[in-house]
Design an enzyme around this catalytic site. Structure first.
Site, PDB file in Angstrom:
ATOM      1  N   GLY A 295    -123.092 -67.591  14.967  1.00  0.00           N
ATOM      2  CA  GLY A 295    -124.301 -67.354  15.857  1.00  0.00           C
ATOM      3  C   GLY A 295    -124.090 -68.166  16.776  1.00  0.00           C
TER       4      GLY A 295
ATOM      5  N   SER B 150    -134.926 -73.175   6.329  1.00  0.00           N
ATOM      6  CA  SER B 150    -135.864 -72.917   7.103  1.00  0.00           C
ATOM      7  C   SER B 150    -137.110 -73.329   6.208  1.00  0.00           C
ATOM      8  CB  SER B 150    -136.109 -71.320   7.474  1.00  0.00           C
ATOM      9  OG  SER B 150    -137.390 -71.228   7.735  1.00  0.00           O
TER      10      SER B 150
ATOM     11  N   TYR C 162    -137.290 -62.486   4.325  1.00  0.00           N
ATOM     12  CA  TYR C 162    -136.673 -63.656   5.136  1.00  0.00           C
ATOM     13  C   TYR C 162    -136.608 -64.921   3.995  1.00  0.00           C
ATOM     14  CZ  TYR C 162    -135.799 -67.432   8.741  1.00  0.00           C
ATOM     15  OH  TYR C 162    -135.383 -68.195   9.545  1.00  0.00           O
TER      16      TYR C 162
HETATM   17  N1  NAP Z   1    -135.756 -71.160  15.670  1.00  0.00           N
HETATM   18  C1  NAP Z   1    -136.746 -71.442  14.708  1.00  0.00           C
HETATM   19  O1  NAP Z   1    -137.720 -71.802  14.562  1.00  0.00           O
HETATM   20  C2  NAP Z   1    -135.791 -71.218  13.182  1.00  0.00           C
HETATM   21  C3  NAP Z   1    -136.729 -71.955  12.182  1.00  0.00           C
HETATM   22  C4  NAP Z   1    -136.080 -72.154  11.010  1.00  0.00           C
HETATM   23  C5  NAP Z   1    -134.896 -71.499  10.768  1.00  0.00           C
HETATM   24  N2  NAP Z   1    -134.088 -70.882  11.693  1.00  0.00           N
HETATM   25  C6  NAP Z   1    -132.636 -70.532  11.338  1.00  0.00           C
HETATM   26  O2  NAP Z   1    -131.992 -70.896  12.574  1.00  0.00           O
HETATM   27  C7  NAP Z   1    -130.860 -70.256  12.584  1.00  0.00           C
HETATM   28  C8  NAP Z   1    -130.261 -69.868  13.970  1.00  0.00           C
HETATM   29  O3  NAP Z   1    -131.296 -69.273  14.621  1.00  0.00           O
HETATM   30  P1  NAP Z   1    -131.865 -69.065  16.192  1.00  0.00           P
HETATM   31  O4  NAP Z   1    -133.383 -69.664  16.115  1.00  0.00           O
HETATM   32  O5  NAP Z   1    -131.107 -69.915  16.929  1.00  0.00           O
HETATM   33  O6  NAP Z   1    -131.798 -67.776  16.554  1.00  0.00           O
HETATM   34  P2  NAP Z   1    -131.208 -66.839  17.565  1.00  0.00           P
HETATM   35  O7  NAP Z   1    -131.334 -67.377  18.979  1.00  0.00           O
HETATM   36  O8  NAP Z   1    -131.674 -65.222  17.386  1.00  0.00           O
HETATM   37  O9  NAP Z   1    -129.623 -66.893  17.130  1.00  0.00           O
HETATM   38  C9  NAP Z   1    -129.326 -66.354  15.964  1.00  0.00           C
HETATM   39  C10 NAP Z   1    -127.681 -65.907  16.089  1.00  0.00           C
HETATM   40  O10 NAP Z   1    -127.300 -65.462  14.700  1.00  0.00           O
HETATM   41  C11 NAP Z   1    -126.253 -64.320  15.404  1.00  0.00           C
HETATM   42  N3  NAP Z   1    -126.434 -63.182  14.359  1.00  0.00           N
HETATM   43  C12 NAP Z   1    -127.272 -62.379  13.776  1.00  0.00           C
HETATM   44  N4  NAP Z   1    -126.861 -61.508  12.943  1.00  0.00           N
HETATM   45  C13 NAP Z   1    -125.496 -61.692  13.126  1.00  0.00           C
HETATM   46  C14 NAP Z   1    -124.536 -61.124  12.396  1.00  0.00           C
HETATM   47  N5  NAP Z   1    -124.425 -60.126  11.584  1.00  0.00           N
HETATM   48  N6  NAP Z   1    -122.823 -61.640  12.619  1.00  0.00           N
HETATM   49  C15 NAP Z   1    -122.689 -62.773  13.335  1.00  0.00           C
HETATM   50  N7  NAP Z   1    -124.057 -63.462  13.736  1.00  0.00           N
HETATM   51  C16 NAP Z   1    -125.047 -62.722  13.813  1.00  0.00           C
HETATM   52  C17 NAP Z   1    -127.081 -63.944  16.517  1.00  0.00           C
HETATM   53  O11 NAP Z   1    -126.077 -63.147  17.301  1.00  0.00           O
HETATM   54  P3  NAP Z   1    -126.564 -62.165  18.364  1.00  0.00           P
HETATM   55  O12 NAP Z   1    -127.058 -62.718  19.755  1.00  0.00           O
HETATM   56  O13 NAP Z   1    -125.523 -61.165  18.526  1.00  0.00           O
HETATM   57  O14 NAP Z   1    -127.770 -61.152  17.892  1.00  0.00           O
HETATM   58  C18 NAP Z   1    -127.190 -65.467  17.265  1.00  0.00           C
HETATM   59  O15 NAP Z   1    -126.056 -65.776  17.864  1.00  0.00           O
HETATM   60  C19 NAP Z   1    -131.046 -69.048  11.825  1.00  0.00           C
HETATM   61  O16 NAP Z   1    -130.407 -69.006  10.532  1.00  0.00           O
HETATM   62  C20 NAP Z   1    -132.430 -69.199  11.354  1.00  0.00           C
HETATM   63  O17 NAP Z   1    -132.974 -68.497  10.369  1.00  0.00           O
HETATM   64  C21 NAP Z   1    -134.522 -70.886  12.932  1.00  0.00           C
END
Ligand code: NAP
Length: 314
Positions: free
Chosen positions: A22, A151, A176
């Site tokens: 991702g 998370s 989730y």
């Molecule tokens: N942001 C927060 O506050 C927060 C808090 C707690 C935990 N997290 C964790 O941090 C991690 C990253 O999230 P983020 O906040 O950076 O969100 P994000 O900007 O939405 O990035 C998520 C990434 O995961 C990819 N993805 C989703 N489904 C996939 C699949 N089937 N195969 C391959 N890639 C896939 C997305 O690809 P596409 O662009 O193609 O959709 C994107 O590159 C996640 O595990 C999330 O649970 C985030």
């Protein structure tokens, strides 16, 4: 963890290889950027070719000499995970850092190509299978690290072992929470098995607190809830920290020299929602050895990935 650790403190990573799932968006992109900036040959594991190419261009715009490339990966397909592993081997013969970062949050019930519930399927089972496929490469590094991105929401999670796929009952947020709890249980059980097999790989975890990324918008857009989208936008603008700050705990876990197997890092500030990396707190449920073992066994059964490198070492 020293106070106010920043990405400037990442050691020289020349000669190291890293995979970030991702990596085209949010925390994954920031993580890949910093690993590449510090010299690691960094592979962006992404499902969408256009978004992935754009991510590479954005890294090269900041660091023209960065050694970055894309290998396609869709974590919602076990076949794609197998193909990723094959393609990766054409490029590298050892893997030093695997950041299991990709994720989706609070979406309506969907299933993966293999019929698994999409949130647990992507966030946990996909990464479980990926790690299993790549374990021999991590062992070949001599000091491999697996970083699972969990998370704060893991605290709300409960493992529904009698209905893991949410077939009887499904709610977007508990699903989730379950997937993020699974990330920590996997971290613990993998570490236990690595230690037992005396393999030179550690399994650690990190969480980003609350960071403004695309993550929060996917659910509201799928349900066409403009109200939720509106409140999400306010939350992201007012409370959340930047994605660059949110990536620091993952980067610390992936690169700091004093990290030990089983460690868990998150932001040290206000309720672990923001701030510089620090040791993170975890729920009692995430430390339950029976749940960790049960999840492992169910994961092997459902993904058919058996972590051969562990068995060979035992
Ligand atoms: N942001 C927060 O506050 C927060 C808090 C707690 C935990 N997290 C964790 O941090 C991690 C990253 O999230 P983020 O906040 O950076 O969100 P994000 O900007 O939405 O990035 C998520 C990434 O995961 C990819 N993805 C989703 N489904 C996939 C699949 N089937 N195969 C391959 N890639 C896939 C997305 O690809 P596409 O662009 O193609 O959709 C994107 O590159 C996640 O595990 C999330 O649970 C985030």
């Amino acid at each position: 963890v020293s106070t106010k650790w920043t990405a400037d403190q990442i050691p020289n990573l020349s000669g190291k290889t890293a995979v970030v799932t991702g990596a085209n968006s949010g925390l994954g992109w920031e993580t890949a950027l910093e690993l590449a900036k510090h010299g690691a040959h960094t592979i962006l594991a992404c499902r969408d070719a256009t978004r992935a190419r754009d991510a590479v261009d954005r890294i090269r715009a900041v660091h023209p000499s960065a050694q970055v490339e894309v290998v396609p990966l869709d974590l919602a397909s076990l076949q794609s995970i197998g193909e990723f592993s094959k393609r990766l081997r054409e490029k590298i013969s050892k893997l030093d850092i695997l950041v299991n970062n990709a994720g989706i949050m609070a979406i309506p019930r969907r299933t993966t190509a293999d019929g698994l519930e999409m949130q647990l399927g992507t966030n946990h089972f996909g990464h479980f299978a990926l790690t299993g496929h790549l374990l021999d490469l991590l062992v070949a590094s001599g000091a491999g690290r697996v970083v699972n991105v969990s998370s704060l929401m893991h605290r709300r999670g409960r493992m529904q072992f009698d209905d893991l796929q949410g077939e009887k009952r499904y709610s977007a947020w508990p699903a989730y929470g379950q997937s993020k709890l699974a990330n920590l249980l996997f971290t613990t059980e993998l570490q236990r098995r690595l230690s037992e097999a005396r393999l030179p790989v550690i399994s650690v975890a990190a969480h980003p607190g609350y960071s403004a990324t695309n993550l929060q918008f996917v659910g509201p857009q799928m349900t066409k809830s403009s109200m939720m989208e509106f409140f999400t936008r306010i939350g992201n603008n007012v409370i959340a920290q930047s994605a660059a700050m949110g990536a620091l705990p993952s980067l610390y876990a992936a690169t700091a020299p004093d990290v030990k197997g089983g460690d868990y890092f998150g932001p040290g500030g206000l309720m672990e929602m923001r701030g510089y990396p620090s040791r993170a707190s975890r729920s009692a449920a995430s430390q339950d050895p029976v749940a960790a073992k049960t999840l492992w066994e169910r994961s092997v059964e459902l993904t058919k990935v058996d972590f051969r490198a562990l068995a060979n070492a035992a």
